[in-house]
Scaffold this motif. Structure first.
Motif, PDB file in Angstrom:
ATOM      1  N   PRO A   1      -2.901   1.833  -3.916  1.00 49.16           N
ATOM      2  CA  PRO A   1      -4.016   1.468  -3.036  1.00 49.16           C
ATOM      3  C   PRO A   1      -4.328  -0.022  -3.139  1.00 49.16           C
ATOM      4  O   PRO A   1      -4.339  -0.582  -4.241  1.00 49.16           O
ATOM      5  CB  PRO A   1      -5.180   2.313  -3.576  1.00 49.16           C
ATOM      6  CG  PRO A   1      -4.522   3.473  -4.259  1.00 49.16           C
ATOM      7  CD  PRO A   1      -3.273   2.909  -4.866  1.00 49.16           C
TER       8      PRO A   1
ATOM      9  N   ILE B   1      -8.483   6.153  -5.763  1.00 46.72           N
ATOM     10  CA  ILE B   1      -7.262   6.407  -6.532  1.00 46.72           C
ATOM     11  C   ILE B   1      -6.876   7.875  -6.438  1.00 46.72           C
ATOM     12  O   ILE B   1      -5.687   8.213  -6.317  1.00 46.72           O
ATOM     13  CB  ILE B   1      -7.478   5.967  -7.990  1.00 46.72           C
ATOM     14  CG1 ILE B   1      -7.584   4.436  -8.059  1.00 46.72           C
ATOM     15  CG2 ILE B   1      -6.357   6.470  -8.881  1.00 46.72           C
ATOM     16  CD1 ILE B   1      -8.104   3.924  -9.376  1.00 46.72           C
TER      17      ILE B   1
ATOM     18  N   GLY C   1       0.521   4.192  -8.606  1.00 44.38           N
ATOM     19  CA  GLY C   1       0.148   2.864  -9.075  1.00 44.38           C
ATOM     20  C   GLY C   1       1.327   2.041  -9.555  1.00 44.38           C
ATOM     21  O   GLY C   1       2.494   2.445  -9.443  1.00 44.38           O
TER      22      GLY C   1
ATOM     23  N   VAL D   1      -4.392   2.439   2.174  1.00 43.37           N
ATOM     24  CA  VAL D   1      -3.642   3.419   1.384  1.00 43.37           C
ATOM     25  C   VAL D   1      -2.508   3.938   2.249  1.00 43.37           C
ATOM     26  O   VAL D   1      -2.752   4.523   3.312  1.00 43.37           O
ATOM     27  CB  VAL D   1      -4.544   4.594   0.942  1.00 43.37           C
ATOM     28  CG1 VAL D   1      -3.784   5.510  -0.002  1.00 43.37           C
ATOM     29  CG2 VAL D   1      -5.814   4.086   0.291  1.00 43.37           C
TER      30      VAL D   1
ATOM     31  N   PHE E   1      -4.931   0.092  -8.783  1.00 42.17           N
ATOM     32  CA  PHE E   1      -5.128  -0.485  -7.455  1.00 42.17           C
ATOM     33  C   PHE E   1      -4.886  -1.981  -7.545  1.00 42.17           C
ATOM     34  O   PHE E   1      -4.894  -2.570  -8.637  1.00 42.17           O
ATOM     35  CB  PHE E   1      -6.529  -0.183  -6.895  1.00 42.17           C
ATOM     36  CG  PHE E   1      -7.653  -0.972  -7.522  1.00 42.17           C
ATOM     37  CD1 PHE E   1      -8.058  -2.189  -6.978  1.00 42.17           C
ATOM     38  CD2 PHE E   1      -8.319  -0.493  -8.644  1.00 42.17           C
ATOM     39  CE1 PHE E   1      -9.098  -2.909  -7.556  1.00 42.17           C
ATOM     40  CE2 PHE E   1      -9.356  -1.203  -9.226  1.00 42.17           C
ATOM     41  CZ  PHE E   1      -9.747  -2.421  -8.675  1.00 42.17           C
TER      42      PHE E   1
ATOM     43  N   ALA F   1     -10.170  -0.605   2.025  1.00 38.07           N
ATOM     44  CA  ALA F   1      -8.946  -0.258   1.297  1.00 38.07           C
ATOM     45  C   ALA F   1      -7.861   0.079   2.299  1.00 38.07           C
ATOM     46  O   ALA F   1      -8.145   0.497   3.430  1.00 38.07           O
ATOM     47  CB  ALA F   1      -9.180   0.911   0.353  1.00 38.07           C
TER      48      ALA F   1
ATOM     49  N   SER G   1       0.809  -1.216   0.000  1.00 39.90           N
ATOM     50  CA  SER G   1       0.000   0.000   0.000  1.00 39.90           C
ATOM     51  C   SER G   1       0.844   1.267   0.000  1.00 39.90           C
ATOM     52  O   SER G   1       0.310   2.369  -0.143  1.00 39.90           O
ATOM     53  CB  SER G   1      -0.937   0.021   1.214  1.00 39.90           C
ATOM     54  OG  SER G   1      -0.243   0.314   2.418  1.00 39.90           O
TER      55      SER G   1
END
Length: 321
Positions: A69, A154, A165, A129, A100, A127, A65
């Motif tokens: 994400p 995102i 990413g 992050v 992701f 999620a 992460s």
């Protein structure tokens, strides 16, 4: 279950200046360290959808992460809505092409993660992050709503944490990526088998654990370790005494666990599974957890693809939920 849209409900807290600044700095540090170690290159498409367990959560989710994400799909084999939602998430993960990563978590086999995230029902989608967790939605949701939620996720990753990413190499050799590491693992696995053949259960257990310390997902080592540990537990048992104690004390969790070990070692797979499922149903707290964990250990002895394991997982889920 009606979908309960939790879309980005944690963003206000997540985007607080101090928290965002600290998380972003940590993510940048992690990315720099990955680059120094030669990582961070292109990944194959198979890396966009992964199965995650408790042992690999830190590596596969928390560390990842810092680059992208990670969307968590909490599911179970018996959950019909999960079977509808998961293919949509998997397709979108590939379509978004590295924006992701989708991490699939089987709640039956990963109760601790389920508790840590406060999961009350499935499917549930979260999620992570830059090491920060936030809920996305629970239950089935229409695809346009899912896409909108992913787009917001995102955007937060990019704006708050600098996550751009992963680069995906569509032509990557998938078989080469999935191949087990050569050399040391092969030698250690061979040593474990030799120890088993010699009756050295302690040596076999140590050898399998050495493999798993380097490669927690090694299926051969998992199976071998589970079998060696089972043999080690039953080798000093008095079968007649153990079975009598289990019959006389149906509420004694340790007596039922010992009898289940004997059942499995003797080839009575369904008897072992049924005994522990029933013990989980009748107990609570630490006793229930002890029976559940031993049942999961016994699943490893037989292997996840065996239909008896699938049936027992379903039965376990019914008494747990």
């Amino acid at each position: 279950m009606q979908p309960r849209n939790m879309s980005m409900s944690g963003v206000v807290d997540l985007a607080a200046v101090k928290a965002a600044g600290e998380a972003k700095a940590k993510a940048e540090q992690t990315r720099a360290e990955t680059a120094r170690q030669g990582g961070g290159g292109a990944v194959p498409p198979s890396a966009l959808v992964i199965d995650v367990d408790e042992a690999g959560f830190e590596r596969d989710v928390l560390q990842r992460s810092a680059e992208v994400p990670v969307v968590l799909d909490f599911w179970a084999e018996w959950c019909e809505p999960c079977k509808q939602l998961s293919p949509v998430l998997e397709r979108l993960a590939r379509e978004y092409n590295g924006r992701f990563v989708l991490a699939k978590i089987d709640v039956e086999a990963n109760q601790m993660l389920m508790q840590q995230f406060g999961i009350q029902g499935i499917p549930a989608v979260f999620a992570v992050v830059a090491g920060q967790a936030l809920p996305l939605f629970q239950g089935l949701a229409p695809e346009p709503q899912i896409r909108e939620t992913l787009d917001q996720l995102i955007q937060v990753g990019e704006q708050r944490f600098g996550l751009t990413g992963l680069t995906v190499d569509a032509d990557a050799d998938e078989s080469a990526v999935a191949a087990p590491a050569p050399g040391p693992h092969d030698a250690a696995l061979e040593a474990a088998v030799d120890a088993l053949d010699a009756g050295d259960l302690g040596g076999a257990i140590r050898a399998y654990r050495n493999v798993l310390s380097d490669d927690p997902a090694n299926s051969e080592a998992k199976l071998g370790l589970a079998q060696a540990e089972l043999l080690s537990r039953v080798q000093e048992m008095d079968p007649q005494k153990v079975r009598q104690e289990a019959a006389d004390r149906p509420d004694d969790v340790q007596a039922q666990i010992a009898a289940a070990d004997l059942d499995l070692a003797g080839g009575h797979v369904q008897d072992a599974f049924g005994r522990l499922v029933e013990t989980v149903r009748r107990t609570a707290g630490e006793d229930r957890d002890a029976a559940r964990l031993r049942l999961l250990d016994l699943f490893e002895v037989i292997g996840p693809d065996d239909p008896r394991v699938t049936a027992a997982r379903t039965a376990l889920a019914r008494v747990l939920f």
